[in-house]
Design an enzyme around this catalytic site. Structure first.
Site, PDB file in Angstrom:
ATOM      1  N   ASP A  33      -1.602  -4.958  -3.118  1.00 29.92           N
ATOM      2  CA  ASP A  33      -0.138  -4.842  -3.647  1.00 29.92           C
ATOM      3  C   ASP A  33      -0.162  -5.502  -4.996  1.00 29.92           C
ATOM      4  OD1 ASP A  33       2.499  -4.324  -3.909  1.00 29.92           O
ATOM      5  OD2 ASP A  33       2.779  -6.251  -2.719  1.00 29.92           O
ATOM      6  N   ASP A  35       2.960  -6.493  -6.825  1.00 32.37           N
ATOM      7  CA  ASP A  35       4.221  -7.591  -6.826  1.00 32.37           C
ATOM      8  C   ASP A  35       4.188  -8.649  -5.815  1.00 32.37           C
ATOM      9  OD1 ASP A  35       5.242  -6.517  -9.205  1.00 32.37           O
ATOM     10  OD2 ASP A  35       5.983  -4.834  -8.144  1.00 32.37           O
ATOM     11  N   PHE A  41       5.989 -11.971  -9.018  1.00 29.54           N
ATOM     12  CA  PHE A  41       7.626 -11.524  -9.092  1.00 29.54           C
ATOM     13  C   PHE A  41       8.645 -12.347  -8.867  1.00 29.54           C
ATOM     14  CE2 PHE A  41      11.098  -9.195  -7.533  1.00 29.54           C
ATOM     15  CZ  PHE A  41      11.143  -8.153  -8.324  1.00 29.54           C
ATOM     16  N   PHE A  67      12.968 -10.098   2.240  1.00 24.01           N
ATOM     17  CA  PHE A  67      12.248  -9.369   1.144  1.00 24.01           C
ATOM     18  C   PHE A  67      13.078  -9.357  -0.107  1.00 24.01           C
ATOM     19  CE2 PHE A  67      10.515  -5.622  -1.058  1.00 24.01           C
ATOM     20  CZ  PHE A  67       9.348  -6.124  -1.362  1.00 24.01           C
ATOM     21  N   LYS A 157       4.013   3.671   1.061  1.00 29.90           N
ATOM     22  CA  LYS A 157       2.488   3.337   1.348  1.00 29.90           C
ATOM     23  C   LYS A 157       1.940   3.564   2.874  1.00 29.90           C
ATOM     24  CE  LYS A 157       3.044  -0.856  -1.475  1.00 29.90           C
ATOM     25  NZ  LYS A 157       3.251  -2.185  -1.915  1.00 29.90           N
ATOM     26  N   ASP A 168       2.634  -8.627   0.536  1.00 30.49           N
ATOM     27  CA  ASP A 168       3.646  -9.633   0.990  1.00 30.49           C
ATOM     28  C   ASP A 168       4.786  -9.049   1.669  1.00 30.49           C
ATOM     29  OD1 ASP A 168       4.468  -8.304  -1.834  1.00 30.49           O
ATOM     30  OD2 ASP A 168       6.322  -9.545  -1.440  1.00 30.49           O
TER      31      ASP A 168
HETATM   32  N1  LIG Z   1      11.043  -9.737  -3.098  1.00 29.47           N
HETATM   33  C1  LIG Z   1      11.652  -8.797  -3.766  1.00 29.47           C
HETATM   34  N2  LIG Z   1      12.858  -8.431  -4.036  1.00 29.47           N
HETATM   35  C2  LIG Z   1      13.475  -7.409  -4.603  1.00 29.47           C
HETATM   36  N3  LIG Z   1      12.610  -6.430  -5.151  1.00 29.47           N
HETATM   37  C3  LIG Z   1      11.059  -6.743  -4.988  1.00 29.47           C
HETATM   38  C4  LIG Z   1      10.624  -7.610  -4.207  1.00 29.47           C
HETATM   39  N4  LIG Z   1       9.173  -7.598  -4.378  1.00 29.47           N
HETATM   40  C5  LIG Z   1       9.041  -6.651  -5.111  1.00 29.47           C
HETATM   41  N5  LIG Z   1      10.225  -6.090  -5.340  1.00 29.47           N
HETATM   42  C6  LIG Z   1      10.226  -4.957  -6.146  1.00 29.47           C
HETATM   43  C7  LIG Z   1       9.446  -4.310  -7.122  1.00 29.47           C
HETATM   44  C8  LIG Z   1       8.569  -3.345  -6.879  1.00 29.47           C
HETATM   45  O1  LIG Z   1       8.553  -2.511  -7.846  1.00 29.47           O
HETATM   46  C9  LIG Z   1       9.022  -2.621  -5.721  1.00 29.47           C
HETATM   47  C10 LIG Z   1       8.127  -2.924  -4.358  1.00 29.47           C
HETATM   48  O2  LIG Z   1       7.291  -3.897  -4.548  1.00 29.47           O
HETATM   49  P1  LIG Z   1       5.877  -3.725  -3.876  1.00 29.47           P
HETATM   50  O3  LIG Z   1       5.392  -5.095  -4.093  1.00 29.47           O
HETATM   51  O4  LIG Z   1       4.988  -2.722  -4.175  1.00 29.47           O
HETATM   52  O5  LIG Z   1       6.276  -3.884  -2.095  1.00 29.47           O
HETATM   53  O6  LIG Z   1      10.146  -3.771  -5.320  1.00 29.47           O
HETATM   54 MG   LIG Z   2       4.715  -6.930  -2.772  1.00 31.71          MG
END
Ligand SMILES: Nc1ncnc2c1ncn2[C@H]1C[C@H](O)[C@@H](COP(=O)(O)O)O1
Ligand SMILES: [Mg+2]
Length: 219
Positions: A33, A35, A41, A67, A157, A168
């Site tokens: 992954d 982010d 992030f 999350f 995914k 994560d």
């Molecule tokens: N913790 C998060 N809260 C909000 N949005 C998030 C968080 N982590 C990732 N994101 C966003 C950014 C990515 O574009 C998508 C999905 O992320 P992924 O790491 O591929 O699950 O959501």
């Molecule tokens: Mg992630």
């Protein structure tokens, strides 16, 4: 299937696209992954949120739970949801994400390991306009152009093939109820409360190598 040429793996890896040859054995396919596994992030979000909205309440990293950042901020104040979104849809947010400590050398080392193929598997925001192109730019900037061919962008995914997904997000659901991969939860503040899962806590203590070697034996 083509016979492997007489060159070592370093030569093959230096090409833009790694080719598949019949070595008489299967490679371990690792999905990383982006982010919060390679790119920070959550840390960057707090920095930008506080810059943009210095008078608003915010959630310290060690108080993060669940999350979606937006969900937790909306519990503090329901007007914060739109502000949270405004931070991460802004141009440059994804491009400027700092590296997670040790992630880049670990990803490079993993990709150079015999019998291992590494891909980056990332979900875009639905508001894809900046996020999508900046994910590619981030990979090119931090890992190099040869990694651009290893990016898999997928909202779902569960339909992606691989042996391991290091991610994560603690619960990864989608249209495939039995994904091919085994999910290793990459530890983040927001997922520390989730129990009973195989984890990778960091990229710095070398435990990732044990996980990879263990899975190589199992395929
Ligand atoms: N913790 C998060 N809260 C909000 N949005 C998030 C968080 N982590 C990732 N994101 C966003 C950014 C990515 O574009 C998508 C999905 O992320 P992924 O790491 O591929 O699950 O959501
Ligand atoms: Mg992630």
């Amino acid at each position: 299937m083509k016979k492997p040429p007489t060159q070592d793996k370093t030569d093959i890896m230096s090409r833009r696209t790694k080719q598949t040859y019949d070595y008489g054995q299967k490679n371990l396919c690792v999905l990383l992954d982006l982010d919060q596994v390679l790119a920070d992030f959550e840390g960057h979000f707090i920095t930008k949120f506080r810059e943009k909205f210095p008078d608003d309440r915010f959630v310290q990293l060690d108080e993060r739970k669940g999350f979606y950042i937006k969900d937790q901020y909306e519990k503090l104040d329901r007007n914060l949801g739109d502000k949270v979104r405004a931070v991460y849809i802004e141009k440059g947010f994804f491009l400027d994400l700092p590296e997670i400590k040790g992630a880049i050398p670990a990803a490079r080392e993993m990709a150079a390991m015999d019998g291992v193929d590494v891909f980056i598997c990332s979900s875009p925001l639905t508001e894809y306009q900046n996020c999508l192109s900046e994910k590619f730019e981030w990979v090119e900037k931090h890992l190099g152009p040869e990694w651009l061919d290893r990016i898999i962008i997928a909202k779902d995914k569960t339909v992606i093939n691989g042996h391991i997904l290091i991610d994560d997000r603690p619960y990864i659901n989608g249209s495939c109820k039995s994904p091919a991969w085994k999910h290793i939860v990459f530890t983040a503040h927001h997922n520390r409360h989730v129990e009973g899962r195989q984890r990778l806590d960091n990229w710095t203590d070398g435990t990732w190598r044990d996980i990879i070697e263990d899975f190589k034996k199992r395929i």
